[in-house]
Design an enzyme around this catalytic site. Sequence first.
Site, PDB file in Angstrom:
ATOM      1  N   ASN A 105      36.709  54.482  42.672  1.00  0.00           N
ATOM      2  CA  ASN A 105      36.207  54.886  41.350  1.00  0.00           C
ATOM      3  C   ASN A 105      34.729  55.272  41.453  1.00  0.00           C
ATOM      4  O   ASN A 105      34.148  55.219  42.534  1.00  0.00           O
ATOM      5  CB  ASN A 105      36.433  53.762  40.331  1.00  0.00           C
ATOM      6  CG  ASN A 105      35.748  52.486  40.753  1.00  0.00           C
ATOM      7  OD1 ASN A 105      34.528  52.435  40.853  1.00  0.00           O
ATOM      8  ND2 ASN A 105      36.535  51.453  41.037  1.00  0.00           N
ATOM      9  N   ILE A 159      39.797  39.009  40.146  1.00  0.00           N
ATOM     10  CA  ILE A 159      38.871  38.005  40.703  1.00  0.00           C
ATOM     11  C   ILE A 159      38.232  37.194  39.591  1.00  0.00           C
ATOM     12  O   ILE A 159      38.175  35.955  39.622  1.00  0.00           O
ATOM     13  CB  ILE A 159      37.781  38.708  41.555  1.00  0.00           C
ATOM     14  CG1 ILE A 159      38.436  39.589  42.619  1.00  0.00           C
ATOM     15  CG2 ILE A 159      36.844  37.693  42.178  1.00  0.00           C
ATOM     16  CD1 ILE A 159      37.478  40.567  43.300  1.00  0.00           C
ATOM     17  N   PHE A 189      32.073  42.360  32.916  1.00  0.00           N
ATOM     18  CA  PHE A 189      31.598  43.647  32.428  1.00  0.00           C
ATOM     19  C   PHE A 189      32.795  44.431  31.899  1.00  0.00           C
ATOM     20  O   PHE A 189      33.898  44.327  32.450  1.00  0.00           O
ATOM     21  CB  PHE A 189      30.902  44.437  33.549  1.00  0.00           C
ATOM     22  CG  PHE A 189      29.425  44.177  33.584  1.00  0.00           C
ATOM     23  CD1 PHE A 189      28.940  42.932  33.960  1.00  0.00           C
ATOM     24  CD2 PHE A 189      28.512  45.163  33.215  1.00  0.00           C
ATOM     25  CE1 PHE A 189      27.576  42.672  33.974  1.00  0.00           C
ATOM     26  CE2 PHE A 189      27.150  44.921  33.226  1.00  0.00           C
ATOM     27  CZ  PHE A 189      26.679  43.669  33.606  1.00  0.00           C
ATOM     28  N   ASP A 230      42.153  48.147  40.127  1.00  0.00           N
ATOM     29  CA  ASP A 230      43.214  47.295  39.588  1.00  0.00           C
ATOM     30  C   ASP A 230      44.450  47.317  40.477  1.00  0.00           C
ATOM     31  O   ASP A 230      45.208  46.354  40.513  1.00  0.00           O
ATOM     32  CB  ASP A 230      43.585  47.766  38.171  1.00  0.00           C
ATOM     33  CG  ASP A 230      42.439  47.511  37.197  1.00  0.00           C
ATOM     34  OD1 ASP A 230      41.778  46.457  37.348  1.00  0.00           O
ATOM     35  OD2 ASP A 230      42.176  48.357  36.321  1.00  0.00           O
TER      36      ASP A 230
HETATM   37  O1  C5P Z   1      40.236  43.972  33.100  1.00  0.00           O
HETATM   38  P1  C5P Z   1      39.065  44.816  33.496  1.00  0.00           P
HETATM   39  O2  C5P Z   1      39.196  45.386  34.866  1.00  0.00           O
HETATM   40  O3  C5P Z   1      38.710  45.866  32.525  1.00  0.00           O
HETATM   41  O4  C5P Z   1      37.847  43.767  33.488  1.00  0.00           O
HETATM   42  C1  C5P Z   1      36.592  44.093  33.953  1.00  0.00           C
HETATM   43  C2  C5P Z   1      35.895  42.858  34.436  1.00  0.00           C
HETATM   44  O5  C5P Z   1      36.744  42.103  35.297  1.00  0.00           O
HETATM   45  C3  C5P Z   1      34.692  43.203  35.300  1.00  0.00           C
HETATM   46  O6  C5P Z   1      33.763  42.174  35.104  1.00  0.00           O
HETATM   47  C4  C5P Z   1      35.270  43.223  36.700  1.00  0.00           C
HETATM   48  O7  C5P Z   1      34.267  42.957  37.675  1.00  0.00           O
HETATM   49  C5  C5P Z   1      36.287  42.117  36.659  1.00  0.00           C
HETATM   50  N1  C5P Z   1      37.450  42.344  37.492  1.00  0.00           N
HETATM   51  C6  C5P Z   1      37.671  41.547  38.620  1.00  0.00           C
HETATM   52  N2  C5P Z   1      38.776  41.760  39.393  1.00  0.00           N
HETATM   53  C7  C5P Z   1      39.648  42.733  39.087  1.00  0.00           C
HETATM   54  C8  C5P Z   1      39.445  43.543  37.970  1.00  0.00           C
HETATM   55  C9  C5P Z   1      38.332  43.342  37.201  1.00  0.00           C
HETATM   56  O8  C5P Z   1      36.852  40.668  38.905  1.00  0.00           O
HETATM   57  N3  C5P Z   1      40.704  42.916  39.856  1.00  0.00           N
END
Ligand code: C5P
Length: 428
Positions: free
Chosen positions: A236, A333, A349, A305
């Site tokens: 991304n 995570i 975030f 994702d």
């Molecule tokens: O659910 P979404 O991806 O929109 O959420 C964003 C937040 O979750 C960010 O803080 C991102 O760093 C964290 N995140 C994560 N692991 C993932 C997806 C998102 O830590 N696989």
Amino acid sequence: MDVISSCVQEVCWAPFECCGARCEGYYYAMNHRKILLGVSGGIAAYKAAELTRLLVRRGASVRVVMTRGAQAFVTPMTFQALSGEAVRSELFDDAHEAAMGHIELARWADAVLIAPASANVLARLAGGMADDLLTTLCLATPAPVAVAPAMNQQMWRNPATQANVALLRERGTHVFGPATGEQACGDIGPGRMLEPPALLEALSSLLASPALAGKRVLVTAGPTREPLDPVRFLSNRSSGKMGFAVAEAAARAGADVALIAGPVALPDPGLVKRVNVETAAEMHTAALEHLDNVDVFIATAAVSDYRPAATERRKIKKDQATLQLSLTRNPDILAEIASRDDAPFCVGFAAETDRLEEYALAKLRDKRLDMVAANPVGDGQGFDSDDNRLIVFWPEGQREFPLQSKTSLARELIDLIAERLERKDEEN
Ligand code: C5P
């Protein structure tokens, strides 16, 4: 450490602060601190002698560096007598370099204060110059740098000076004053250097416990890359700039910081332990490995994702008209760490192209976060730009940070995190 139970004469300057907790706090803030005092050319240079005396009385070790201009107003001998240390002014000086090289001197300092800071010194600092010992030290030091401007009011008001000061502030330089009043040249207006006791107070509060002193902070930043084959990946547009700025701001606020960084083209932020990873799975493993005793977890990374269900060992050929990709969900995570019984203070975030508040609040609730920082992305906003704006939500409130550089935004966000963390600790 000596216990001060009553007023320490001559270290106090205002009748209401002659003793008590505030006085003791400031006293201890300076005790054993290493202060590099830069003196530049201006009539206020004589006041730097008094400042040296006050600093030494508070228990600080003071080393004075003078510009050539400063020596036209006060002699090095004055500062040498007051600080008990040799005064330096030349960058290329064999004798002094042999005793303590300029890089060593820059590292030695707990804080650098330039008082008085002339318009010329401010301009040279803003320009990133290293054309004498003082400016070189300011570039080379990891310590906080503060300036106490002193100049004629017209020079202070000049847009060039104002732009230089704004740039320095932006980069984290602390600006003490100037005061307004009658000037040596007879003018009345802003540009007087703050009096030595006020400078001592400002420096003491700068060195008093910073907002995240003693805390451990873990930050994830940047994108992840999910390999499709040996040459291609899914990723991304995240640049990592916000996460790196947040990591640096946390370190400057006194925290011990580990930064798990996806592939980005950014230099190491100062004072931070950086771990480079490529995929979401690697970021997940590294985050868990660095979670011990972490007080705050800030997930700025734009984690993919999904990842390809299988990574081809050979380059995929374009011999088919269409190509189906099968993807598997990556671990979340942040959600995983926030759901632990011993979860640190978790900040997520939310980069959204639309319905910012709604999606951010849903993330706060669903991932059981302590705070979520929402920023609009798309149309040139957010991901790769140097500026950003944020709306930060926590269960009981929200705060909006207008468009500004990611560096200053990160500093404000860290202050807010420290504030909310303290409140949470008090409640538990
Ligand atoms: O659910 P979404 O991806 O929109 O959420 C964003 C937040 O979750 C960010 O803080 C991102 O760093 C964290 N995140 C994560 N692991 C993932 C997806 C998102 O830590 N696989």
